[in-house]
Design an enzyme around this catalytic site. Structure first.
Site, PDB file in Angstrom:
ATOM      1  N   ASN A   7       8.229  32.019  12.668  1.00  0.00           N
ATOM      2  CA  ASN A   7       6.967  32.815  11.344  1.00  0.00           C
ATOM      3  C   ASN A   7       8.328  32.639  10.091  1.00  0.00           C
ATOM      4  OD1 ASN A   7       5.794  34.694   9.875  1.00  0.00           O
ATOM      5  ND2 ASN A   7       5.982  36.319  11.303  1.00  0.00           N
ATOM      6  N   ARG A  91       3.697  30.496  12.629  1.00  0.00           N
ATOM      7  CA  ARG A  91       2.552  31.534  12.273  1.00  0.00           C
ATOM      8  C   ARG A  91       2.021  31.176  11.419  1.00  0.00           C
ATOM      9  NH1 ARG A  91       2.380  37.086  10.134  1.00  0.00           N
ATOM     10  NH2 ARG A  91       0.787  37.835   9.916  1.00  0.00           N
ATOM     11  N   HIS A 180      -3.214  39.354  11.564  1.00  0.00           N
ATOM     12  CA  HIS A 180      -2.927  40.174  12.776  1.00  0.00           C
ATOM     13  C   HIS A 180      -3.366  40.095  14.554  1.00  0.00           C
ATOM     14  CE1 HIS A 180      -1.176  43.878  10.313  1.00  0.00           C
ATOM     15  NE2 HIS A 180      -0.611  42.960  10.541  1.00  0.00           N
ATOM     16  N   ARG A 241       0.707  49.668   0.789  1.00  0.00           N
ATOM     17  CA  ARG A 241      -0.546  48.531   0.605  1.00  0.00           C
ATOM     18  C   ARG A 241      -1.389  50.260   0.567  1.00  0.00           C
ATOM     19  NH1 ARG A 241      -1.169  44.227   4.442  1.00  0.00           N
ATOM     20  NH2 ARG A 241       1.137  43.635   3.859  1.00  0.00           N
ATOM     21  N   GLU A 385       3.259  39.195  19.826  1.00  0.00           N
ATOM     22  CA  GLU A 385       3.180  37.835  19.074  1.00  0.00           C
ATOM     23  C   GLU A 385       3.748  36.714  19.026  1.00  0.00           C
ATOM     24  OE1 GLU A 385       4.053  40.663  15.626  1.00  0.00           O
ATOM     25  OE2 GLU A 385       1.669  40.073  14.777  1.00  0.00           O
TER      26      GLU A 385
END
Ligand code: ADP
Length: 402
Positions: A7, A91, A180, A241, A385
């Site tokens: 990743n 990823r 996600h 965010r 993940e």
């Protein structure tokens, strides 16, 4: 098979070497501060203590080579030779509209991935850099791209079309994509396992609450709506965010403060959310601690975070036409009992009721935290993940590798 999962971010590479026969991560770690002074490689073999190495790691090629060398090193390694790596799963954040599934990486695919940079300029270039680095270091090893977006590929148009002129969807691909994916997939599949039912029979809401946060509504294992949109900025309020906002607000602030596009983007992505409201931190733990000592706005930041999450749970129950399970995952979702309690407050009428004792016990481990008489099962499920990426990689390269 032994699958290396990578990743790659702008200045970091996270990795796991996963044995898919046992689903064990033989080693996991990260290289951080790539291209800066004092880069650090952190490496944890599954059966030994973690090691940290400082080194000058100038670019992603350098970083991947460091990872490969520690994986085979006599003291800290978990394999004897890099030839034992059967495949690499990468990823990739944005798969656009074309990728409904993970894909084998080929030179043609690299061209397609480069074309997607326009949709994800903050993420895809680093993912591509990692793939290029790996192709240099492991030229013979098959590689697979696993996209954050592909789980959401079957979302219906009424969920992904924005209320702006349709021509912009056609011209620039402006629509909800969602992110996600591997995490929402992993935890919804696990919830179905824990309920002893096929995921195809269940309506599940998954709340991935990390530094980035998103909620997904899955009907029979299919994502029918998700809170992140064209970019990972939409939806829940996050650490830095804003999440959902009246778009006129940013236009107004940019005009009043004479901000450039870049500054406007930075304001919404880096200086908003928990840190923006509290002025303290983007880390939920620190904001909760500050709220406990009555720091101004800390409690407000937590309340906004949880209220918005609660609204999404309600909205997605309506979108699904019912609910069988709610799952909390990622750093905040797995560890914060306070956030879980506030997020489900007043949702008893939907059948969501948690057992506070179980909720407090469920710190970073898989647990059903529902009250006995709850109509909806609520779970805490640590995400994985990397395992989803490893399994997809095996499925796609399986017959010819190994
Ligand atoms: P990422 O999105 O970077 O993968 P993680 O899923 O690792 O993030 O989540 C990181 C976040 O988890 C941290 O910013 C922190 O706010 C939160 N977190 C970790 N542990 C706790 C805890 N015990 N209580 C509340 N929040 C926590």
């Amino acid at each position: 098979m032994k699958i290396l999962v990578l990743n790659c971010g702008s200045s970091s590479v996270k990795y796991q070497l996963i044995d898919t026969d046992s689903d064990i991560a033989l080693a996991k770690g990260s290289v951080s501060r790539i291209g800066m002074s004092a880069s650090v490689l952190t490496h944890k073999p599954h059966d030994r203590a973690e090691v940290k190495v400082s080194a000058e790691i100038l670019d992603h090629i350098n970083a991947v080579n460091y990872v490969l060398s520690i994986l085979v090193s006599p003291n800290h390694g978990v394999i004897k030779d890099k030839a034992e790596i059967d495949a690499v799963g990468h990823r990739v954040v944005h798969g656009g509209e074309q990728f409904s599934d993970s894909v084998r990486i080929t030179p043609e695919l690299m061209t397609e991935l480069r074309a997607l940079i326009e949709l994800a300029p903050l993420h895809n270039p680093h993912n591509i850099r990692g793939i290029t680095a790996c192709r240099q270091s492991l030229p013979e090893v098959p590689m697979v791209a696993v996209f954050d977006t592909s789980l959401h590929h079957k979302m219906p148009p009424h969920a992904f079309i924005y209320g702006i002129p349709y021509v912009f969807y056609k011209r620039y691909g402006i629509r909800r994509y969602g992110f996600h994916g591997p995490s929402h997939r992993y935890v919804s599949d696990r919830a179905a396992d824990l309920m002893g039912k096929p995921v195809t029979d269940l309506k599940i809401i998954t709340a991935h609450l990390g530094n980035g946060a998103s909620v997904t509504a899955l009907d029979g294992g299919v994502s029918i709506d998700t809170s992140m949109g064209f970019t990972p900025l939409e939806g829940l309020m996050m650490g830095t965010r804003s999440g959902d906002i009246d778009p006129a607000v940013i236009l107004h602030i940019m005009a009043r403060e004479e901000l450039s596009l870049h500054e406007g983007n930075t304001l919404l992505n880096k200086h908003s959310g928990l840190i923006g409201i509290s002025g303290i931190s983007s880390d939920v733990r620190e904001v909760i601690e500050a709220a406990d000592v009555d720091h101004p706005n800390a409690q407000l930041a937590i309340d906004v975070f949880c209220y918005r999450l609660r609204k999404y749970i309600g909205a997605y129950t309506a979108a699904l036409g019912g609910l069988d399970a709610l799952v909390f995952t990622a750093g905040v979702g797995e560890n914060s009992a306070v956030i879980r309690t506030l997020a489900v407050e007043r949702l008893e009428f939907l059948g969501i009721r948690i057992d506070e004792g179980k909720n407090i016990d469920a710190i970073g481990r898989e647990m059903d935290i529902s009250a006995e008489d709850a109509g909806v099962r609520t779970f805490v499920i640590p995400t994985n993940e990397e395992l989803v990426i490893a399994r997809d990689t095996e499925r796609i390269v399986g017959p010819e590798a190994g």
